[in-house]
Design an enzyme around this catalytic site. Structure first.
Site, PDB file in Angstrom:
ATOM      1  N   MET A   1       0.834  -1.178   0.000  1.00 17.35           N
ATOM      2  CA  MET A   1       0.000   0.000   0.000  1.00 17.35           C
ATOM      3  C   MET A   1       0.882   1.246   0.000  1.00 17.35           C
ATOM      4  O   MET A   1       1.873   1.288  -0.703  1.00 17.35           O
ATOM      5  CB  MET A   1      -0.954  -0.029   1.207  1.00 17.35           C
ATOM      6  N   CYS A   2       0.604   2.214   0.835  1.00 11.56           N
ATOM      7  CA  CYS A   2       1.325   3.487   0.820  1.00 11.56           C
ATOM      8  C   CYS A   2       1.418   4.018   2.236  1.00 11.56           C
ATOM      9  O   CYS A   2       0.833   3.469   3.173  1.00 11.56           O
ATOM     10  CB  CYS A   2       0.593   4.516  -0.055  1.00 11.56           C
TER      11      CYS A   2
END
Length: 277
Positions: A1-2
């Site tokens: 993800m981030c």
């Protein structure tokens, strides 16, 4: 993800929060502790508001944040009262500048951590719902940007919490129509230059991690040795994917399925529920 962070408060040189904390966002780009991926090296972006400009400035690159000399230069010289920063780990879309967060439209900025499960199977249905006058402004191919333009379509400028709720309800309905029962995982930051809003939600299970900083007055009492706290107002807030350090009492977890508004005169924390547009 981030991993991402959003800052709102006393104008601050971005370097103070991007590089200097023990577990800064730059450190998280290599050594995330709470994300699905440890490394977030598929591009990055920053965005900031300045007093003389109506719209925010943005800077993106497709390389990793930890080694980018231009990011280091900008962060050490730009002072802003509201800014975003995001380091990306792609969930399948291309590594290109137009897919790097934060996304911008007029005075609005938007960034996201999470994903729409099965996005490529019903991407067309989502994008066809974007208002015609907005569609030409979509530049990339991510689910995150699609969510942004759906929120704009559903009234982000007039009612940000309601627009995000309607975007969420629409994505969930279209997902279910395509056999995806729990399509959304999201933490979102959105700002218009005056207000900062942050959302934490999942269609099912526990949403991705999200924290906000405790009140500055309380932090000064707990940690008088911290220089950064001496020069910022009591209304200063950070919202982050994961804490930037280990100061006891400094970070408060955003409750699952809720949203907050950081704004002059008092912050707000509310439950978040999807709505049908």
């Amino acid at each position: 993800m981030c991993r991402w962070l959003a800052y709102s408060g006393t104008p601050l040189v971005m370097d103070e929060v991007l590089y200097r904390p023990k577990h800064s966002l730059i450190d998280q780009s290599l050594h995330a502790r709470m994300g699905v991926e440890t490394t977030n090296g598929d591009g990055f972006g920053i965005g900031w508001y300045e007093e003389h400009a109506r719209t925010p400035a943005v800077f993106h690159d497709i390389g990793p944040a930890w080694s980018n000399r231009n990011l280091r230069e900008i962060a050490g010289h730009v002072r802003a009262p509201l800014f975003f920063a995001h380091v990306r780990a792609s969930t399948g879309t291309a590594v290109q500048q137009t897919n790097c967060h934060p996304f911008r439209y007029d005075r609005w900025m938007w960034m996201h951590n999470g994903s729409i499960a099965g996005f490529h199977t019903f991407r067309r249905d989502l994008l066809l719902a974007v208002a015609p006058e907005l569609f030409a402004s979509i530049e990339g191919t991510t689910d995150s940007e699609a969510m942004f333009f759906l929120a704009l379509t559903f009234g982000l400028e007039e009612d940000p919490p309601g627009a995000v709720a309607r975007m969420t309800g629409f994505v969930e309905r279209i997902g279910r129509e395509h056999g995806v029962q729990a399509p959304l995982q999201m933490t979102i930051a959105v700002a218009d230059g005056e207000r900062l809003l942050a959302f934490r939600y999942a269609s099912e299970g526990t949403p991705r991690s999200l924290y906000y900083s405790a009140g500055v007055e309380d932090l000064r009492a707990l940690h008088p040795e911290t220089d950064f706290l001496r020069d910022v107002s009591d209304e200063t807030r950070l919202v982050v994917s994961e804490p930037l350090g280990d100061l006891p009492g400094a970070w408060i977890e955003v409750p699952a399925n809720s949203y907050g508004i950081v704004q002059p005169g008092g912050d707000v924390l509310q439950d978040f529920r999807p709505e049908e547009p």
